[in-house]
Structures are given as structure tokens and as C-alpha cells.
Scaffold this active site. Structure first.
Site, PDB file in Angstrom:
ATOM      1  N   SER A   1      -6.932  95.317 -92.584  1.00  0.00           N
ATOM      2  CA  SER A   1      -6.319  96.020 -90.459  1.00  0.00           C
ATOM      3  C   SER A   1      -7.036  94.663 -89.933  1.00  0.00           C
ATOM      4  CB  SER A   1      -6.757  97.139 -90.375  1.00  0.00           C
ATOM      5  OG  SER A   1      -6.251  97.357 -88.982  1.00  0.00           O
TER       6      SER A   1
ATOM      7  N   TYR B   1     -12.822 103.853 -88.487  1.00  0.00           N
ATOM      8  CA  TYR B   1     -10.767 103.591 -88.815  1.00  0.00           C
ATOM      9  C   TYR B   1     -11.872 101.901 -88.977  1.00  0.00           C
ATOM     10  CZ  TYR B   1      -7.142 100.810 -90.115  1.00  0.00           C
ATOM     11  OH  TYR B   1      -6.183 100.252 -90.538  1.00  0.00           O
TER      12      TYR B   1
END
Length: 264
Positions: A141, A154
């Protein structure tokens, strides 16, 4: 890539990026193994593929159950006799302030996103080393390169993946094994709906940024040529990708910008 001769194993294949990857690889003639927790959704994806009975196999997989990985890898290898590419796409996101997040929710996210990805890769790695070939792809990501509000655990998991797989790339170079880290920006998936909140429950909302993001089909069409070139790191998305380059120039400037941006 000579895709008609390749066997590609995709985790998180029941929706979003994983589903789009399954369709694109199938369309180009690759044999595909689909894994995720939801068997009915995997079956739906398989049924939407061409020549699915011969070209597509299903292996249910929960990335939090690392004890199952040895059997899952053996099952995957048995489907078509070999595996050429592992796409580590499975995972979950987060929508919670760090101060409010329970340690249980943080550990759960790390277990799936980091330990699950690393554990499955490690279990398959001896096979790639023995055959002296293989391509490991990690769908990371933009959060693997920077950090914003609501994403502490995350982002930590994604940063950890970059560290581990950057090291692995150096270790497996002599065996002709390639490692590609992919950093998507905002993609139109259900990742925000399934994101963990502070207490570990589901967020159950679609982020505005995700809703306006790049369609998974477009993302995958842009990704495959880069995989064919065996790029070590790939950035695909909209304007949010610029944050990676701004960070290189000035961390102070990036943080000033991010404080003003709506990240949900």
C-alpha cells in the site's frame, strides 16, 4: 511473462484487487489458484473465469491460521504440479486512532497482514529455491511508504512487509527468484468496509477516497506489464501516489499536507 505456461496463486482472491487479478491472469491463459476465507465467493470468481474447470482451482485459506500453511502449500503445488508466482494480496485495513486501538485489534491486524503473508511465503520458498525460479508479489500500500491518521497498525504491518521482503530479495537473488512490492493508492474495493476499528469490530463504511478511487480492473491492467518486467517496487494510483515522492523531498512538508487531507 509467458502466461499460458504460468501457474499463479492469488490470496485474497474473493473480491477487489484479487478478483480482478484472477480474471486478468485467466484471460491471458495462466492457470490460477484462488485463495481466501469465503468459499462461496471464491466459487463465484471461478465461475466467472473462462475454461474454469481446467484452468482455475480453489483452496480456502485463512491467513491468521498459520498452522494450516504447510498443508495448503502442498495442496496448491498438487493442483497443477508447480507454482510460478505467489501473489500475497490477502489482508485487512484499519480505521482507528492509535490511542484508542486495543492491543488485541493491533495483534490481529499484524497476524493477518504481516505474519500471514510472511508465513505463507516462507512455506512456499523452499519450492522456489529448489526449482531455481519463482516470482513473489506482495500487494502492499502507499501506507507501506508513509503514514496517516487512523492507520497506525495497518501502516506498521505494511512497513514491516517492505523491510522483510526487501531483505528476502537480496537472499534469493542467486536462485532467480524475483520479489515485487506493489503499492496501490485508492482502489475501489471493500477494504474500508472490512477495516478494523479500535475495538476490532468492522468499520462498515465506504471511504469517500475509496469510492472515487481507481477501478480494480484498471489497476490490474497497469500492474501486469510491470510484473512482466519484474519491477522491484510498483506505485499505482491517483494523485495520492505523489505523497511518496513528496516524502523523499521533505517529511515536514508531507506531514503538513497530510494534516489537511481527509483520509476516510
Amino acid at each position: 511473462m509467458d502466461l499460458p505456461k504460468k501457474v499463479v496463486w492469488i490470496t485474497g482472491a474473493s473480491s477487489g484487487i484479487g478478483e480482478a487479478l484472477a480474471y486478468e491472469f485467466n484471460k491471458k491463459g495462466a492457470k490460477v489458484i484462488l485463495s481466501a476465507r469465503r468459499i462461496e465467493e471464491l466459487q463465484r470468481v471461478k465461475d466467472n473465469c473462462e475454461n474454469s474447470e481446467e484452468m482455475v482451482k480453489i483452496i480456502p485459506l485463512d491467513l491468521s491460521e498459520s498452522e494450516s500453511f504447510p498443508d495448503k502449500v502442498e495442496e496448491a503445488k498438487a493442483q497443477f504440479g508447480s507454482i510460478d508466482m505467489l501473489i500475497n494480496n490477502g489482508g485487512m485495513s484499519q480505521r482507528a486512532f492509535a490511542v484508542n486501538s486495543t492491543m488485541e485489534s493491533i495483534r490481529r491486524l499484524m497476524e493477518v497482514n504481516f505474519f500471514g503473508t510472511v508465513g505463507l511465503t516462507k512455506e512456499l520458498l523452499p519450492t522456489f529455491i529448489e526449482q531455481k525460479s519463482g516470482h513473489i508479489v506482495v500487494i502492499s500500500s502507499v501506507m507501506g511508504k508513509l503514514g496517516t491518521r487512523y492507520r497506525s497498525a495497518y501502516a506498521a504491518a505494511k512497513h514491516a512487509l517492505h523491510g522483510w521482503f526487501d531483505c528476502l530479495r537480496q537472499e534469493v537473488y542467486e536462485y532467480d527468484i524475483d520479489v515485487t512490492l506493489v503499492c496501490p493508492g485508492f482502489i475501489q474495493t471493500h477494504i474500508s468496509e472490512n477495516a478494523l476499528t479500535a475495538d476490532g469490530s468492522k468499520y462498515n463504511k465506504v471511504d469517500d477516497a475509496m469510492e472515487k478511487g481507481m477501478p480494480p480492473k484498471e489497476f490490474v491492467r497497469k500492474l501486469l506489464p510491470k510484473l512482466a518486467k519484474k519491477k522491484m517496487e510498483v506505485y499505482i494510483g491517483g494523485r495520492e501516489i505523489l505523497a511518496i515522492y513528496v516524502r523523499r523531498l521533505s517529511l515536514r512538508l508531507l506531514n503538513k499536507i497530510l494534516r489537511r487531507v481527509n483520509v476516510t
